[in-house]
Design a protein around this motif. Structure first.
Motif, mmCIF file in Angstrom:
data_model
loop_
_atom_site.group_PDB
_atom_site.id
_atom_site.type_symbol
_atom_site.label_atom_id
_atom_site.label_comp_id
_atom_site.label_asym_id
_atom_site.label_seq_id
_atom_site.Cartn_x
_atom_site.Cartn_y
_atom_site.Cartn_z
ATOM 1 N N TRP A 58 0.826 -1.247 -0.149
ATOM 2 C CA TRP A 58 0.067 0.086 -0.044
ATOM 3 C C TRP A 58 1.039 1.175 -0.201
ATOM 4 O O TRP A 58 0.451 2.175 -0.646
ATOM 5 C CB TRP A 58 -0.689 -0.063 1.382
ATOM 6 N N LEU A 59 1.916 1.175 0.864
ATOM 7 C CA LEU A 59 2.602 2.630 0.966
ATOM 8 C C LEU A 59 3.880 2.490 0.399
ATOM 9 O O LEU A 59 4.854 3.605 0.333
ATOM 10 C CB LEU A 59 2.798 2.675 2.515
ATOM 11 N N GLY A 60 4.591 1.325 -0.062
ATOM 12 C CA GLY A 60 5.820 1.332 -0.709
ATOM 13 C C GLY A 60 6.944 0.879 0.459
ATOM 14 O O GLY A 60 6.842 1.084 1.577
ATOM 15 N N GLY A 61 7.945 0.372 0.165
ATOM 16 C CA GLY A 61 9.051 -0.239 0.850
ATOM 17 C C GLY A 61 9.815 0.790 1.578
ATOM 18 O O GLY A 61 10.340 0.697 2.763
ATOM 19 N N GLN A 179 12.656 3.075 -14.663
ATOM 20 C CA GLN A 179 11.768 2.243 -14.278
ATOM 21 C C GLN A 179 10.171 3.121 -14.611
ATOM 22 O O GLN A 179 9.129 2.417 -14.199
ATOM 23 C CB GLN A 179 11.609 1.520 -13.010
ATOM 24 N N GLU A 180 10.178 4.190 -14.881
ATOM 25 C CA GLU A 180 9.200 5.097 -14.640
ATOM 26 C C GLU A 180 8.128 4.720 -15.574
ATOM 27 O O GLU A 180 6.738 4.943 -15.049
ATOM 28 C CB GLU A 180 9.567 6.739 -15.119
ATOM 29 N N HIS A 181 8.128 3.992 -16.535
ATOM 30 C CA HIS A 181 7.127 3.498 -17.485
ATOM 31 C C HIS A 181 6.907 2.273 -17.528
ATOM 32 O O HIS A 181 6.105 1.766 -18.137
ATOM 33 C CB HIS A 181 7.485 4.286 -18.910
ATOM 34 N N GLU A 182 7.500 1.468 -16.432
ATOM 35 C CA GLU A 182 7.391 0.277 -16.464
ATOM 36 C C GLU A 182 5.907 -0.032 -15.638
ATOM 37 O O GLU A 182 5.506 0.789 -15.028
ATOM 38 C CB GLU A 182 8.448 -0.807 -15.732
ATOM 39 N N ARG A 183 5.283 -1.218 -15.956
ATOM 40 C CA ARG A 183 3.985 -1.395 -15.128
ATOM 41 C C ARG A 183 3.991 -2.028 -13.891
ATOM 42 O O ARG A 183 3.103 -2.285 -13.167
ATOM 43 C CB ARG A 183 3.246 -2.266 -16.255
ATOM 44 N N LEU A 184 5.238 -2.477 -13.410
ATOM 45 C CA LEU A 184 5.266 -3.176 -11.877
ATOM 46 C C LEU A 184 5.216 -1.914 -11.064
ATOM 47 O O LEU A 184 5.567 -0.968 -10.767
ATOM 48 C CB LEU A 184 6.808 -3.707 -11.725
ATOM 49 N N PRO A 185 3.986 -2.318 -10.229
ATOM 50 C CA PRO A 185 3.356 -1.286 -9.046
ATOM 51 C C PRO A 185 4.517 -1.373 -8.036
ATOM 52 O O PRO A 185 4.806 -2.324 -7.659
ATOM 53 C CB PRO A 185 2.186 -1.933 -9.110
ATOM 54 N N VAL A 186 4.937 -0.212 -7.369
ATOM 55 C CA VAL A 186 5.619 -0.208 -6.311
ATOM 56 C C VAL A 186 4.588 0.172 -5.188
ATOM 57 O O VAL A 186 4.969 -0.241 -3.992
ATOM 58 C CB VAL A 186 6.699 0.969 -6.364
ATOM 59 N N ARG A 187 3.476 0.638 -5.156
ATOM 60 C CA ARG A 187 2.573 0.635 -4.265
ATOM 61 C C ARG A 187 1.202 0.997 -4.891
ATOM 62 O O ARG A 187 0.959 0.928 -6.001
ATOM 63 C CB ARG A 187 2.666 2.141 -3.363
ATOM 64 N N THR A 188 0.058 0.556 -4.280
ATOM 65 C CA THR A 188 -1.202 0.744 -4.694
ATOM 66 C C THR A 188 -1.776 1.951 -4.205
ATOM 67 O O THR A 188 -1.544 2.369 -3.082
ATOM 68 C CB THR A 188 -2.005 -0.453 -4.194
ATOM 69 N N SER A 189 -2.971 2.390 -4.926
ATOM 70 C CA SER A 189 -3.601 3.558 -4.448
ATOM 71 C C SER A 189 -4.576 3.475 -3.346
ATOM 72 O O SER A 189 -5.424 4.053 -2.472
ATOM 73 C CB SER A 189 -4.278 4.470 -5.689
ATOM 74 N N SER A 190 -5.052 1.856 -3.325
ATOM 75 C CA SER A 190 -6.188 1.585 -2.319
ATOM 76 C C SER A 190 -5.511 0.346 -1.762
ATOM 77 O O SER A 190 -4.408 -0.203 -2.079
ATOM 78 C CB SER A 190 -7.215 1.272 -3.030
ATOM 79 N N LEU A 191 -6.222 -0.075 -0.655
ATOM 80 C CA LEU A 191 -5.725 -1.435 -0.061
ATOM 81 C C LEU A 191 -5.691 -2.727 -0.926
ATOM 82 O O LEU A 191 -6.508 -2.855 -2.002
ATOM 83 C CB LEU A 191 -6.886 -1.616 1.095
ATOM 84 N N ASN A 324 2.745 -8.208 -8.254
ATOM 85 C CA ASN A 324 1.851 -7.237 -7.429
ATOM 86 C C ASN A 324 1.685 -7.368 -6.057
ATOM 87 O O ASN A 324 1.442 -6.189 -5.380
ATOM 88 C CB ASN A 324 0.528 -7.265 -8.472
ATOM 89 N N LEU A 325 1.471 -8.508 -5.817
ATOM 90 C CA LEU A 325 1.171 -8.598 -4.171
ATOM 91 C C LEU A 325 2.568 -9.287 -3.538
ATOM 92 O O LEU A 325 2.408 -9.908 -2.456
ATOM 93 C CB LEU A 325 0.108 -9.869 -4.108
ATOM 94 N N VAL A 326 3.694 -9.011 -3.817
ATOM 95 C CA VAL A 326 4.642 -9.827 -3.278
ATOM 96 C C VAL A 326 4.986 -9.296 -2.136
ATOM 97 O O VAL A 326 5.464 -9.924 -1.072
ATOM 98 C CB VAL A 326 5.894 -9.349 -4.271
ATOM 99 N N GLY A 327 4.685 -7.982 -1.659
ATOM 100 C CA GLY A 327 4.972 -7.441 -0.141
ATOM 101 C C GLY A 327 4.011 -8.291 0.744
ATOM 102 O O GLY A 327 4.350 -8.809 1.725
ATOM 103 N N SER A 328 2.707 -8.259 0.312
ATOM 104 C CA SER A 328 1.600 -9.167 1.305
ATOM 105 C C SER A 328 1.904 -10.499 1.160
ATOM 106 O O SER A 328 2.134 -10.883 2.402
ATOM 107 C CB SER A 328 0.274 -8.895 0.613
ATOM 108 N N ALA A 329 2.440 -11.269 0.133
ATOM 109 C CA ALA A 329 2.849 -12.547 0.222
ATOM 110 C C ALA A 329 4.261 -12.662 1.153
ATOM 111 O O ALA A 329 4.105 -13.602 1.869
ATOM 112 C CB ALA A 329 3.116 -12.991 -1.344
ATOM 113 N N ALA A 330 5.106 -11.767 1.048
ATOM 114 C CA ALA A 330 6.341 -12.030 1.643
ATOM 115 C C ALA A 330 5.988 -11.839 3.204
ATOM 116 O O ALA A 330 6.375 -12.474 3.909
ATOM 117 C CB ALA A 330 7.432 -11.094 1.175
ATOM 118 N N GLY A 331 5.027 -10.917 3.425
ATOM 119 C CA GLY A 331 4.821 -10.619 5.006
ATOM 120 C C GLY A 331 4.202 -11.593 5.521
ATOM 121 O O GLY A 331 4.156 -12.287 6.613
ATOM 122 N N SER A 332 3.135 -12.162 4.821
ATOM 123 C CA SER A 332 2.125 -13.406 5.296
ATOM 124 C C SER A 332 2.673 -14.508 5.270
ATOM 125 O O SER A 332 2.813 -15.119 6.492
ATOM 126 C CB SER A 332 0.979 -13.583 4.380
#
Length: 404
Positions: A58-61, A179-191, A324-332
């Motif tokens: 959500w917030l970024g690393g 990486q500015e134009h790559e589609r890999l998201p570094v954070r999401t605008s919502s949960l 896309n969900l690597v942060g949530s997956a890594a944390g969980s």
């Protein structure tokens, strides 16, 4: 900076091992209750992983590493001032609560910065932090205790952790240049939507695999000093030297293992199985020893088994979850892994207090890696829904309903 932040929280976590006997004497903590302090830390650590990965997506690393390090370092300093057992247990829990999110934060950034074929080595470098933390703590803390007492070690490491967190805020970037134009998201605008993770059977199996590995790793890190001193009469500084050798081997082994698996295209599954099996067997061998010379000779192989699987389980996480969900997956997943760290200090304390047997404690430790090796046999990283073929012929990973 990801590595530095992870290293310092690993130092903070490992400080309890060499400091526990002195803290026990200072605060009149019974020997059977020493492990409860580590358990309180890991309860907070597990909670931090469970929610920290979610917040990372959500917030970024960058923000996660900066905020959590600042708070964890502050409470390390507070622990150096405590005068009661109850206050110590609470503060340990708070330190763990804020220290645990740096794994997900760092892994999220690495998954963004590096291609899949480069992640084994990158994860290996990143994961040297956990073993290097053990090296630093066991090299520094016994000598600081002999010179000035256990409290100063908590003050020192707390201050360094705070400094690193400030540097993370100043220097880290959620994207690398270009990486500015790559589609890999570094954070999401919502949960983030976590439903794809909840349906992922292989992530559950990976969680159990890591649980077994960390049961052995952090059970050894937390209790081996005290066990060698109390059961075999080893000098505390010499016991710390055994741990330094144990963890120093892993500093080289982690990036080397990641590089080898990247280079030879071995994947992660088979090496994890082999390493955990060797780890369990080596714990049984170490538990049968009784002299300092024997412990010193066994320490390198034990260190290799105790840590070399870590970059592979970390690198396998984005393969099973997608970027896309690597942060949530890594944390969980790491939260499940760390449940082994939560349970094993108290269990080992009970076993040693009840039996008085050094070897019985190591039998209990070895059970974890053996379970992890068996569970890993059922993971299928090659399932068709994990990898699809894009129009440009490149391999991509589907996540959360769309392809990256």
């Amino acid at each position: 900076m990801c590595w530095a932040a992870f290293t310092m929280t690993s130092v903070d976590r490992s400080t309890w091992g060499p400091a526990s006997a002195s803290v026990s004497e200072s605060l009149a903590v019974p020997i059977a209750a020493i492990g409860i302090f580590a358990t309180c830390y890991y309860i907070g650590y597990v909670a931090s992983n469970a929610f920290g990965g979610f917040l990372t997506d959500w917030l970024g690393g960058r923000m996660i590493l900066s905020i959590t390090g600042l708070v964890a370092g502050s409470f390390m300093i507070v622990f150096g001032e405590i005068e009661s057992i109850s206050a110590g247990l609470i503060v340990q829990g708070v330190v763990g609560l804020f220290a645990g999110a740096d794994f997900a934060g760092g892994l999220k950034l690495i998954a963004t910065w590096f291609r899949p074929t480069q992640r084994g080595f990158a994860m290996g470098v990143f994961m040297t932090a956990t073993s290097l933390g053990t090296v630093i703590a066991n090299a520094v803390v016994p000598r600081m205790i002999a010179a000035s007492g256990w409290r100063e070690s908590y003050h020192l490491f707390g201050i360094v952790t705070i400094v690193i967190s400030v540097l993370c805020f100043v220097l880290l970037r959620d994207r690398t240049p270009g990486q500015e134009h790559e589609r890999l998201p570094v954070r999401t605008s919502s949960l983030p939507n976590l439903r794809p993770l909840l349906r992922n059977r292989d992530l559950v199996l990976l969680g159990i695999t890591g649980f077994g590995g960390l049961w052995g790793t952090y059970g050894f890190v937390t209790w081996s000093n005290t066990l060698m001193v109390k059961a075999n009469g080893i000098d505390p500084v010499d016991a710390g030297t055994v741990l330094v050798i144990f963890a120093a081997v892993a500093v080289a082994a982690k990036p080397m293992m990641g590089w080898i698996t990247d280079r030879l295209r071995l994947g992660q599954k088979l090496p994890i199985i082999v390493i955990l099996t060797v780890f369990g067997c080596t714990l049984l061998v170490f538990g049968s020893f009784s002299t300092l010379t024997q412990f010193l000779w066994c320490a390198p192989l034990l260190g290799l088994g105790a840590y070399a699987y870590a970059p592979l389980t970390a690198a396998l996480t984005p393969v099973l979850a997608g970027s896309n969900l690597v942060g949530s997956a890594a944390g969980s997943v790491n939260a499940v892994w760390q449940l082994g760290s939560v349970a094993v200090p108290a269990v080992l304390g009970f076993v040693f207090h009840t039996t008085g047997s050094f070897y019985s404690a190591f039998i209990v430790l070895a059970i974890g890696p053996f379970i992890g090796a068996v569970t890993c046999c059922f993971i299928r990283p090659d399932r068709p829904h994990y990898r699809t073929q894009g129009r440009d012929g490149a391999t991509s990973i589907p996540t959360a309903g769309h392809t990256i």
